[in-house]
Scaffold this motif. Structure first.
Motif, short mmCIF file in Angstrom:
data_model
loop_
_atom_site.label_atom_id
_atom_site.label_comp_id
_atom_site.label_asym_id
_atom_site.label_seq_id
_atom_site.Cartn_x
_atom_site.Cartn_y
_atom_site.Cartn_z
N THR A 1 3.16 5.68 -20.88
CA THR A 1 3.46 6.74 -21.90
C THR A 1 2.34 7.88 -21.87
N THR A 2 1.01 7.38 -21.78
CA THR A 2 0.09 8.41 -21.97
C THR A 2 0.07 9.34 -20.70
N ALA A 3 0.40 8.60 -19.51
CA ALA A 3 0.40 9.59 -18.35
C ALA A 3 1.65 10.46 -18.48
N SER A 4 2.78 10.10 -18.82
CA SER A 4 3.99 11.22 -19.16
C SER A 4 3.56 12.34 -19.99
N ALA A 5 2.80 11.79 -21.04
CA ALA A 5 2.52 12.87 -22.09
C ALA A 5 1.58 13.92 -21.42
N ALA A 6 0.51 13.19 -20.76
CA ALA A 6 -0.49 14.17 -19.89
C ALA A 6 0.13 15.07 -19.19
N ALA A 7 1.10 14.63 -18.29
CA ALA A 7 1.76 15.42 -17.26
C ALA A 7 2.68 16.58 -17.88
N TRP A 8 3.21 16.18 -19.24
CA TRP A 8 4.08 17.33 -19.68
C TRP A 8 3.09 18.24 -20.40
N THR A 9 1.96 17.71 -20.83
CA THR A 9 0.83 18.94 -21.37
C THR A 9 0.68 20.00 -20.27
N LEU A 10 0.11 19.11 -19.02
CA LEU A 10 -0.23 20.04 -18.00
C LEU A 10 0.75 21.11 -17.49
N TYR A 11 1.96 20.53 -17.48
CA TYR A 11 3.09 21.39 -16.92
C TYR A 11 3.35 22.51 -17.82
N ARG A 12 3.19 22.45 -19.26
CA ARG A 12 3.53 23.17 -20.25
C ARG A 12 2.45 24.49 -20.17
N LEU A 13 1.19 23.80 -19.81
CA LEU A 13 0.16 24.88 -19.73
C LEU A 13 0.30 25.78 -18.54
N ASP A 14 0.76 25.23 -17.63
CA ASP A 14 0.95 25.90 -16.17
C ASP A 14 2.08 26.92 -16.33
N HIS A 15 3.29 26.43 -17.27
CA HIS A 15 4.40 27.37 -17.56
C HIS A 15 4.14 28.38 -18.20
N ASP A 16 2.83 28.47 -19.07
CA ASP A 16 2.88 29.57 -19.81
C ASP A 16 1.17 30.40 -19.56
N ALA A 17 1.10 31.18 -18.88
CA ALA A 17 -0.11 31.64 -18.26
C ALA A 17 -0.94 32.37 -19.62
N ALA A 18 -0.32 32.83 -20.67
CA ALA A 18 -1.25 33.38 -21.79
C ALA A 18 -1.60 32.33 -22.64
N LEU A 19 -0.92 31.16 -22.68
CA LEU A 19 -1.06 29.95 -23.54
C LEU A 19 -2.29 29.40 -22.83
N ARG A 20 -2.26 29.12 -21.52
CA ARG A 20 -3.26 28.35 -20.79
C ARG A 20 -4.60 29.24 -20.88
N ARG A 21 -4.52 30.48 -20.82
CA ARG A 21 -5.71 31.30 -20.91
C ARG A 21 -6.36 31.10 -22.18
N ASP A 22 -5.61 31.17 -23.33
CA ASP A 22 -6.34 31.01 -24.77
C ASP A 22 -6.70 29.56 -24.68
N VAL A 23 -6.16 28.49 -24.34
CA VAL A 23 -6.51 27.23 -24.44
C VAL A 23 -7.84 27.12 -23.74
N THR A 24 -8.01 27.51 -22.26
CA THR A 24 -9.13 27.46 -21.53
C THR A 24 -10.34 28.25 -22.28
N ASP A 25 -10.01 29.37 -22.96
CA ASP A 25 -11.15 30.26 -23.90
C ASP A 25 -11.45 29.31 -25.02
N GLU A 26 -10.53 28.44 -25.48
CA GLU A 26 -11.01 27.82 -26.52
C GLU A 26 -12.03 26.46 -26.37
N LEU A 27 -11.78 26.06 -24.81
CA LEU A 27 -12.38 25.11 -24.56
C LEU A 27 -14.02 25.40 -23.91
N ALA A 28 -14.03 26.94 -23.67
CA ALA A 28 -15.42 27.41 -23.47
C ALA A 28 -16.25 27.25 -24.45
N ASP A 29 -15.89 27.26 -25.74
CA ASP A 29 -16.83 26.95 -26.92
C ASP A 29 -17.05 25.78 -27.20
#
Length: 427
Positions: free
Chosen positions: A246-274
């Protein structure tokens, strides 16, 4: 099995989607004995509040896999003993003892992703989470044992048509076999013996957590000290499966969603930089946490929560349900109700920014006395996997149209055809 129950079994997701479109909140799957699939919020709330009074007969399809003694359908004092033993190290501050172990496994998996590598996203997360939970449960287990375990699960659940054939034509899903059972039990007992001598402990463990969950179950002074090999096998299989699939499925869906939305991925990556550490806390990375929660809403770890059986006649859902009625909560449909989640099929992480829906509306890990013991562990792993991959690699899904729901047992993984390509390093 009547026509409705057969339709639910054979065409699960289309059946559930049709009930949502009809605006139902419950459906009777069988009448004798009565069995209802429910997603009415008041019914879910009632089930969770009265959970200690109900019995939990388990899944007819998964019982052959996990065994009759699985903690997943234990009841009464035995169930309480398992939660008493296994719950504390998997939540709160004691969970920090596993941070180093998880980070090491995640970084090793990311290290292997060299530019040009193409992998099945679901298979990659599944291999990684199995190695993590294998170490938590068994200690330093031979990869060959985990590979054999993974091959067995894939044989049983990797193909929907094969799973249905096993269930309806071959008498049930295939057992793991005596050799694998013996290897799992041996690993558990060897790891527990090593731990009792003070060896095999994780150097990052500074909170008093045991090195393995098996050592806790086999503690001679604990409430499960009488655990025989058969019951131990059932618990190891249950923990390994529930702790990775179940953890693997949820992790895969999270990564898929981040790839699917470039702006969202950029915002999350910026958040992680801090937040430079390996373990991004939800309070410091609220957007990443919201993405994970929304991914869990649309693709919960399992479609249904555990079965509950009424011990006596009960007034519920506007009718009197007789003793012996089985209630099964549809997590999938509870998460798709427009009164709780407007425009429910739209992926919108802002639903979880600054708010948490009530458990009767949002229950990715179940609830009541049967809420998943590893919920906090699973969320921690997903955060660490997403953070490491976003920080250290450039990657994209090469065939995003393959990002469709596929059932593996009761779990909802992306299609195995969904591929991730690594295009560069970020370190």
């Amino acid at each position: 099995m009547n026509r409705t129950e057969l339709h639910m079994a054979l065409r699960t997701l289309p059946f559930l989607d049709a009930r949502r479109e009809l605006g139902d909140r419950a459906v009777e799957l069988s009448a004798d004995p009565p069995k209802l699939l429910v997603w009415h919020p008041e019914a879910i709330d009632w089930i969770f509040r009265h959970d200690r009074e109900l019995s939990h007969p388990g899944s007819r399809s998964l019982r052959p896999l996990f065994g009759d003694d699985s903690l997943l359908w234990a009841d009464g004092p035995r169930h309480e003993a398992y939660r008493e033993v296994l719950g504390p190290p998997l939540r709160g501050r004691r969970l920090t003892g596993y941070h180093g172990l998880i980070a090491g496994a995640v970084h090793e998996a990311v290290d292997a992703l060299r530019p040009g590598t193409v992998v099945s996203l679901a298979d990659w997360t599944r291999r990684l989470t199995l190695r993590i939970v294998g170490r938590l449960v068994l200690g330093r287990v031979d990869d060959a044992v985990l590979d054999a375990f993974s091959a067995w699960i894939d044989r049983a659940l990797g193909s929907r048509s094969r799973t249905l054939a096993h269930r309806f034509l071959r008498g049930g899903l295939p057992r793991s076999g005596p050799d694998l059972d013996a290897a799992l039990v041996r690993c558990a007992r060897d790891g527990a013996d090593s731990d009792s001598r003070g060896a095999g402990r994780d150097p990052a463990r500074d909170t008093g957590c045991p090195a393995t969950l098996a050592s806790l179950m086999l503690d001679a002074d604990g409430p499960l000290a009488d655990l025989g090999d058969g019951e131990l096998r059932d618990q190891i299989v249950s923990l390994l499966f529930a702790g990775h699939e179940t953890t693997a499925s949820a992790a895969a869906w999270t990564l898929y969603r981040l790839d699917h939305d470039a702006a969202l991925r950029r915002d999350v990556t910026d958040e992680l930089a801090d937040v430079p550490d390996d373990v991004p806390a939800p309070a410091r990375t609220p957007l990443l946490d919201a993405v994970i929660q929304e991914a869990l809403r649309l693709a919960p770890p399992v479609t249904v929560a555990e079965n509950r059986t009424l011990p006596q006649d009960t007034d519920l859902l506007g009718r009197t349900l007789p003793a012996g009625t089985t209630l099964t909560t549809s997590i999938y449909l509870a998460h798709r109700q427009p009164d709780a989640f407007p425009d429910p099929l739209r992926f919108d992480p802002s639903r979880f920014l600054g708010r948490r829906p009530a458990p009767r509306h949002y229950l990715p890990f179940g609830g009541g006395t049967r809420r998943c013991l590893g919920a906090q562990l699973g969320l921690l792993e997903i955060r660490m996997i997403a953070a490491a991959l976003l920080r250290r690699r450039d990657w994209h899904c090469v065939n995003p149209r393959a990002g469709v729901l596929r059932l593996r047992g009761h779990a909802m993984a992306p299609s195995a055809r969904l591929r991730m390509k690594v295009t560069g390093r970020r370190e």
